[in-house]
Write a protein that holds these residues in place. Structure first.
Motif, PDB file in Angstrom:
ATOM      1  N   UNK A   1       0.847  -1.208   0.000  1.00 54.82           N
ATOM      2  CA  UNK A   1       0.000   0.000   0.000  1.00 54.82           C
ATOM      3  C   UNK A   1       0.875   1.247   0.000  1.00 54.82           C
ATOM      4  N   UNK A   2       1.962   1.183   0.740  1.00 53.87           N
ATOM      5  CA  UNK A   2       2.874   2.322   0.805  1.00 53.87           C
ATOM      6  C   UNK A   2       3.490   2.588  -0.568  1.00 53.87           C
ATOM      7  N   UNK A   3       3.923   1.484  -1.224  1.00 52.27           N
ATOM      8  CA  UNK A   3       4.530   1.621  -2.568  1.00 52.27           C
ATOM      9  C   UNK A   3       3.501   2.224  -3.532  1.00 52.27           C
ATOM     10  N   UNK A   4       2.290   1.675  -3.468  1.00 48.19           N
ATOM     11  CA  UNK A   4       1.209   2.175  -4.335  1.00 48.19           C
ATOM     12  C   UNK A   4       0.950   3.656  -4.093  1.00 48.19           C
ATOM     13  N   UNK A   5       0.925   3.982  -2.816  1.00 46.49           N
ATOM     14  CA  UNK A   5       0.634   5.358  -2.433  1.00 46.49           C
ATOM     15  C   UNK A   5       1.696   6.311  -2.967  1.00 46.49           C
ATOM     16  N   UNK A   6       2.957   5.903  -2.819  1.00 42.42           N
ATOM     17  CA  UNK A   6       4.050   6.758  -3.305  1.00 42.42           C
ATOM     18  C   UNK A   6       3.961   6.909  -4.827  1.00 42.42           C
ATOM     19  N   UNK A   7       3.632   5.802  -5.507  1.00 47.64           N
ATOM     20  CA  UNK A   7       3.532   5.858  -6.978  1.00 47.64           C
ATOM     21  C   UNK A   7       2.401   6.795  -7.398  1.00 47.64           C
TER      22      UNK A   7
ATOM     23  N   UNK B   1       2.580  10.870  -7.065  1.00 45.57           N
ATOM     24  CA  UNK B   1       3.273  11.670  -8.077  1.00 45.57           C
ATOM     25  C   UNK B   1       2.297  12.580  -8.800  1.00 45.57           C
ATOM     26  N   UNK B   2       1.031  12.191  -8.799  1.00 46.41           N
ATOM     27  CA  UNK B   2       0.017  13.037  -9.421  1.00 46.41           C
ATOM     28  C   UNK B   2      -0.640  13.891  -8.353  1.00 46.41           C
ATOM     29  N   UNK B   3      -1.468  14.814  -8.754  1.00 43.84           N
ATOM     30  CA  UNK B   3      -2.039  15.784  -7.817  1.00 43.84           C
ATOM     31  C   UNK B   3      -2.877  15.130  -6.721  1.00 43.84           C
ATOM     32  N   UNK B   4      -3.541  14.036  -7.069  1.00 43.32           N
ATOM     33  CA  UNK B   4      -4.422  13.408  -6.075  1.00 43.32           C
ATOM     34  C   UNK B   4      -3.615  12.635  -5.042  1.00 43.32           C
ATOM     35  N   UNK B   5      -4.205  12.551  -3.871  1.00 44.04           N
ATOM     36  CA  UNK B   5      -3.518  11.926  -2.745  1.00 44.04           C
ATOM     37  C   UNK B   5      -3.997  10.488  -2.594  1.00 44.04           C
ATOM     38  N   UNK B   6      -3.030   9.586  -2.609  1.00 47.49           N
ATOM     39  CA  UNK B   6      -3.401   8.173  -2.497  1.00 47.49           C
ATOM     40  C   UNK B   6      -3.404   7.749  -1.030  1.00 47.49           C
TER      41      UNK B   6
ATOM     42  N   UNK C   1      -7.438   1.146  -1.588  1.00 54.71           N
ATOM     43  CA  UNK C   1      -6.817   2.440  -1.870  1.00 54.71           C
ATOM     44  C   UNK C   1      -7.844   3.385  -2.484  1.00 54.71           C
ATOM     45  N   UNK C   2      -7.735   4.630  -2.121  1.00 53.97           N
ATOM     46  CA  UNK C   2      -8.658   5.677  -2.591  1.00 53.97           C
ATOM     47  C   UNK C   2      -7.814   6.866  -3.024  1.00 53.97           C
ATOM     48  N   UNK C   3      -8.209   7.484  -4.145  1.00 52.95           N
ATOM     49  CA  UNK C   3      -7.517   8.700  -4.569  1.00 52.95           C
ATOM     50  C   UNK C   3      -8.348   9.902  -4.153  1.00 52.95           C
ATOM     51  N   UNK C   4      -7.798  10.702  -3.286  1.00 51.43           N
ATOM     52  CA  UNK C   4      -8.531  11.872  -2.791  1.00 51.43           C
ATOM     53  C   UNK C   4      -8.010  13.127  -3.453  1.00 51.43           C
ATOM     54  N   UNK C   5      -8.920  14.036  -3.733  1.00 53.26           N
ATOM     55  CA  UNK C   5      -8.429  15.337  -4.183  1.00 53.26           C
ATOM     56  C   UNK C   5      -8.091  16.123  -2.913  1.00 53.26           C
ATOM     57  N   UNK C   6      -7.074  16.975  -2.927  1.00 56.04           N
ATOM     58  CA  UNK C   6      -6.667  17.680  -1.707  1.00 56.04           C
ATOM     59  C   UNK C   6      -7.809  18.453  -1.058  1.00 56.04           C
ATOM     60  N   UNK C   7      -8.753  18.918  -1.872  1.00 59.33           N
ATOM     61  CA  UNK C   7      -9.885  19.674  -1.336  1.00 59.33           C
ATOM     62  C   UNK C   7     -10.784  18.858  -0.430  1.00 59.33           C
TER      63      UNK C   7
ATOM     64  N   UNK D   1      -5.480   6.204   5.971  1.00 60.18           N
ATOM     65  CA  UNK D   1      -4.061   6.234   6.297  1.00 60.18           C
ATOM     66  C   UNK D   1      -3.285   6.599   5.041  1.00 60.18           C
ATOM     67  N   UNK D   2      -2.176   7.257   5.229  1.00 61.77           N
ATOM     68  CA  UNK D   2      -1.417   7.734   4.075  1.00 61.77           C
ATOM     69  C   UNK D   2       0.062   7.413   4.277  1.00 61.77           C
ATOM     70  N   UNK D   3       0.752   7.192   3.182  1.00 61.74           N
ATOM     71  CA  UNK D   3       2.167   6.828   3.278  1.00 61.74           C
ATOM     72  C   UNK D   3       3.074   8.036   3.462  1.00 61.74           C
ATOM     73  N   UNK D   4       2.565   9.194   3.084  1.00 55.53           N
ATOM     74  CA  UNK D   4       3.405  10.389   3.162  1.00 55.53           C
ATOM     75  C   UNK D   4       3.424  10.951   4.585  1.00 55.53           C
ATOM     76  N   UNK D   5       4.548  11.545   4.944  1.00 62.40           N
ATOM     77  CA  UNK D   5       4.624  12.179   6.265  1.00 62.40           C
ATOM     78  C   UNK D   5       3.928  13.543   6.198  1.00 62.40           C
TER      79      UNK D   5
END
Lengths: 147, 145
Positions: free
Chosen positions: B27-33, B36-41, B49-55, B77-81
């Motif tokens: 999930x972490x690998x997927x999230x990081x991949x 790279x685009x605007x949406x948050x994995x 896994x869900x792609x969220x728009x920052x809004x 949960x998100x992989x990014x700090x």
């Protein structure tokens, strides 16, 4: 949902108790000075309970007049109500329940002046400085959100 | 996890993930991949896994080295700090309110000045978050005060 409501209620209770404690300690301090001047160094439990209940009622009314986390639209009107309620609760309470009854007239006058000054300081701190700052913050926030 | 790189005659770069099940590492690998685009994995409790728009994000919180993302309905949960989220979405209104909290300024209902130089932010769900004394001046600056 029920959990969120409970947490909101609990949080409200914490804030209300903080204000209640502040008013109660102020009242007890004033009574201690007044009683000390008259040579009395103990307090009646009944008076302390009455003071605590009055402080709690006032703090509840205050939290209703100035709800936390909401934009204050009727600041002036609610401040007038807050001032009236403070006098009714504390001056009225002291007169009806005789919290400072053995004190001489000049001591009561000093207590009244101290009360008015404390109320003014409290009003300025919580309801002018902080509320005005909150208003400005919210105004700027709305402008930021519109960008 | 075995990492393998293959040079192949393909028109577009390709990442293939092979795993028996979507565990936290994958999930972490997927999230990081995806990040790279605007949406948050992000992923939910069922590890979907869900792609969220920052809004959509109300606020983010770091608890025991895990980053949780709160929307109006769900917690993910998100992989990014928090620092990475702040760096990536700071321009979109993500603001550091304290060491463990990042707030989306666009989802704040009200701000309230508190004693001691703190600011209390109430988000759209009614939850209250405290902007610490350290970050409160930065918030004022961000809002143009």
């Amino acid at each position: 949902m029920r959990g969120t409501s409970f947490i909101r209620f609990y949080r409200w209770g914490m804030e209300m108790k903080y204000h209640m404690g502040l008013y109660f300690s102020g009242l007890v301090f004033m009574k201690a000075i007044s009683d000390g001047v008259c040579g009395e160094f103990s307090m009646e439990t009944l008076h302390l309970i009455q003071m605590l209940l009055v402080c709690m009622a006032f703090a509840i009314a205050e939290s209703w007049l100035f709800p936390s986390g909401e934009e204050q639209e009727q600041l002036r009107r609610n401040t007038i109500w807050w001032t009236i309620l403070a006098h009714v609760a504390f001056v009225g309470g002291a007169a009806i329940m005789g919290w400072f009854s053995p004190a001489p007239w000049w001591m009561l006058l000093i207590l009244l002046v101290v009360f008015e000054l404390s109320l003014g300081a409290m009003w300025f701190g919580f309801h002018v400085a902080l509320k005005q700052d909150s208003r400005q913050l919210n105004k700027q926030l709305r402008a930021f959100q519109k960008q | 996890m075995k990492i393998m790189m293959e040079h192949a005659q393909v028109q577009e770069n390709e990442v293939v993930l092979r795993c028996p099940a979507l565990d936290e590492e994958m999930l972490w690998v997927l999230s990081v991949l995806h990040s790279g685009i605007q949406r948050l994995c992000v992923w939910d409790e069922q590890r979907c896994t869900v792609l969220l728009s920052p809004g959509e994000v109300m606020y983010c919180e770091s608890v025991e080295e895990r980053t949780y993302v709160y929307t109006s309905q769900e917690v993910y949960q998100c992989a990014l700090s928090l620092a990475e989220l702040e760096g990536r979405y700071g321009q979109l209104g993500f603001f550091r309110a304290g060491k463990p909290t990042l707030i989306n300024l666009h989802r704040i209902r009200t701000l309230e000045s508190r004693p001691g130089g703190r600011i209390e932010a109430t988000v759209e769900t009614g939850e209250k978050l405290v902007v610490s004394r350290h970050y409160a001046p930065l918030l004022r600056e961000r809002l143009g005060m």
